[in-house]
Design a protein around this motif. Structure first.
Motif, PDB file in Angstrom:
ATOM      1  N   UNK A 172       0.829  -1.210   0.000  1.00 18.58           N
ATOM      2  CA  UNK A 172       0.000   0.000   0.000  1.00 18.58           C
ATOM      3  C   UNK A 172       0.865   1.263   0.000  1.00 18.58           C
ATOM      4  N   UNK A 173       0.420   2.274  -0.709  1.00 16.77           N
ATOM      5  CA  UNK A 173       1.070   3.587  -0.798  1.00 16.77           C
ATOM      6  C   UNK A 173       2.529   3.499  -1.244  1.00 16.77           C
ATOM      7  N   UNK A 174       2.827   2.569  -2.161  1.00 17.76           N
ATOM      8  CA  UNK A 174       4.191   2.455  -2.670  1.00 17.76           C
ATOM      9  C   UNK A 174       4.514   3.672  -3.529  1.00 17.76           C
ATOM     10  N   UNK A 175       5.586   4.364  -3.204  1.00 11.99           N
ATOM     11  CA  UNK A 175       5.978   5.561  -3.934  1.00 11.99           C
ATOM     12  C   UNK A 175       7.500   5.652  -3.950  1.00 11.99           C
ATOM     13  N   UNK A 176       8.020   6.795  -4.395  1.00 15.73           N
ATOM     14  CA  UNK A 176       9.467   6.952  -4.511  1.00 15.73           C
ATOM     15  C   UNK A 176      10.160   6.833  -3.161  1.00 15.73           C
ATOM     16  N   UNK A 179      10.245   3.217  -2.185  1.00 18.06           N
ATOM     17  CA  UNK A 179      11.281   2.528  -2.964  1.00 18.06           C
ATOM     18  C   UNK A 179      12.661   2.797  -2.362  1.00 18.06           C
ATOM     19  N   UNK A 180      12.921   4.064  -2.022  1.00 19.12           N
ATOM     20  CA  UNK A 180      14.216   4.438  -1.443  1.00 19.12           C
ATOM     21  C   UNK A 180      14.439   3.746  -0.105  1.00 19.12           C
ATOM     22  N   UNK A 181      13.379   3.668   0.720  1.00 17.42           N
ATOM     23  CA  UNK A 181      13.501   3.022   2.032  1.00 17.42           C
ATOM     24  C   UNK A 181      13.826   1.539   1.873  1.00 17.42           C
ATOM     25  N   UNK A 182      13.108   0.860   0.979  1.00 11.59           N
ATOM     26  CA  UNK A 182      13.358  -0.571   0.766  1.00 11.59           C
ATOM     27  C   UNK A 182      14.748  -0.790   0.173  1.00 11.59           C
ATOM     28  N   UNK A 183      15.179   0.109  -0.708  1.00 10.06           N
ATOM     29  CA  UNK A 183      16.516   0.002  -1.290  1.00 10.06           C
ATOM     30  C   UNK A 183      17.592   0.136  -0.205  1.00 10.06           C
ATOM     31  N   UNK A 184      17.426   1.108   0.692  1.00 18.05           N
ATOM     32  CA  UNK A 184      18.395   1.289   1.778  1.00 18.05           C
ATOM     33  C   UNK A 184      18.369   0.107   2.741  1.00 18.05           C
ATOM     34  N   UNK A 219      -0.554   0.288   7.925  1.00 16.39           N
ATOM     35  CA  UNK A 219      -0.001  -0.252   6.686  1.00 16.39           C
ATOM     36  C   UNK A 219       0.543   0.852   5.780  1.00 16.39           C
ATOM     37  N   UNK A 220      -0.034   2.033   5.848  1.00 19.38           N
ATOM     38  CA  UNK A 220       0.362   3.108   4.948  1.00 19.38           C
ATOM     39  C   UNK A 220       1.068   4.228   5.705  1.00 19.38           C
ATOM     40  N   UNK A 221       2.005   4.885   5.005  1.00 19.41           N
ATOM     41  CA  UNK A 221       2.703   6.014   5.594  1.00 19.41           C
ATOM     42  C   UNK A 221       3.997   5.611   6.275  1.00 19.41           C
ATOM     43  N   UNK A 222       4.710   6.612   6.763  1.00 19.33           N
ATOM     44  CA  UNK A 222       5.932   6.376   7.529  1.00 19.33           C
ATOM     45  C   UNK A 222       7.186   6.222   6.703  1.00 19.33           C
ATOM     46  N   UNK A 223       7.119   6.539   5.399  1.00 20.76           N
ATOM     47  CA  UNK A 223       8.293   6.329   4.551  1.00 20.76           C
ATOM     48  C   UNK A 223       9.474   7.214   4.963  1.00 20.76           C
ATOM     49  N   UNK A 225      10.002   8.594   7.919  1.00 22.34           N
ATOM     50  CA  UNK A 225      10.485   8.115   9.218  1.00 22.34           C
ATOM     51  C   UNK A 225      11.344   6.868   9.040  1.00 22.34           C
ATOM     52  N   UNK A 226      10.940   5.985   8.128  1.00 26.47           N
ATOM     53  CA  UNK A 226      11.711   4.766   7.878  1.00 26.47           C
ATOM     54  C   UNK A 226      13.094   5.099   7.333  1.00 26.47           C
ATOM     55  N   UNK A 227      13.175   6.095   6.444  1.00 27.74           N
ATOM     56  CA  UNK A 227      14.474   6.502   5.904  1.00 27.74           C
ATOM     57  C   UNK A 227      15.402   6.986   7.007  1.00 27.74           C
ATOM     58  N   UNK A 228      14.855   7.742   7.961  1.00 27.31           N
ATOM     59  CA  UNK A 228      15.653   8.237   9.082  1.00 27.31           C
ATOM     60  C   UNK A 228      16.134   7.080   9.950  1.00 27.31           C
TER      61      UNK A 228
END
Length: 247
Positions: A172-176, A179-184, A219-223, A225-228
């Protein structure tokens, strides 16, 4: 230069071949479950069981990659590393929740409404263990071992992280930012593998991260925060392995 490009191309083709084998196993399992209905609790495992079977076939019969190269050999500190990875994931989830609450992305009423059911928690944990094991075996085990075997470790780390991130596009809410968070995350898990020589720390982190996220965060949001959180995880892992080397 030409030889370098040819090697990269050959490895990309091998990676694509694995994807085909994995799809065959996954859809084969889904077909069997449709023919012999086993219910939702079993059918949800089909994708990751298919991944494990595909890794076994490719590693055993196509590329001759051993369990040691996959990172599954018994390591003296494997249990401690598994727990450390899990503990880091729990701490990261807490930090992520705090950041989401501070920025207004998550209300305190969300936590007040949480009512975890023990039976559901057990089922969720079993599912997360399978997901953590299967995805780490594929992305940080097989793919990195395959590229390292042919002298392209750095490229293999990046390619495995890109594919790992792209695989989550159905979330859900997959965006740039997602993608960056999962890549890191893919880079963080690869770093854990390269520093420890095995898969146990990333399996522990991956398992407990998914478990804590599914139970306590939406399930949605927090991208962002996840990067941090991921950025803060790299120095924590670095400090741990430096202390290990000094003892």
């Amino acid at each position: 230069m030409h030889q370098h490009v040819r090697t990269i191309t050959d490895l990309l083709l091998k990676t694509g071949l694995y994807a085909v084998v994995a799809i065959v196993f996954i859809y084969g399992l889904v077909f069997l479950l449709n023919v012999f209905p086993a219910g939702e609790p079993v059918s949800q495992y089909a994708v990751h069981i298919g991944m494990i079977l595909a890794v076994w076939v490719c590693a055993r019969f196509l590329d001759r990659i051993s369990l040691r190269e996959l990172g599954l050999t018994p390591a003296p500190k494997r249990f401690a590393q598994f727990l450390l990875g899990g503990g880091l994931a729990i701490a990261g989830t807490v930090l992520m929740g705090i950041l989401m609450a501070v920025t207004g992305e998550l209300s305190t009423s969300h936590f007040a409404a949480l009512r975890p059911v023990p039976e559901q928690m057990l089922g969720t944990m079993l599912f997360c263990i399978l997901v953590g094991f299967a995805e780490e075996l594929l992305f940080r085990g097989y793919l990195i071992a395959l590229w390292r075997k042919h002298g392209r470790l750095d490229a293999g780390v990046v390619v495995s992280a890109i594919i790992f991130s792209a695989m989550h596009f159905l979330n859900p809410s997959y965006n740039a930012a997602a993608f960056a968070a999962a890549f890191l995350f893919g880079l963080l898990y690869a770093y854990m593998v390269l520093m420890s020589g095995n898969l146990w720390m990333p399996i522990g982190h991956h398992t407990l991260w998914n478990f804590a996220q599914m139970l306590f965060l939406p399930e949605q949001g927090g991208e962002i925060a996840a990067l941090i959180v991921i950025a803060a995880s790299f120095p924590a892992v670095l400090v741990y392995f430096r202390k290990q080397k000094s003892t």
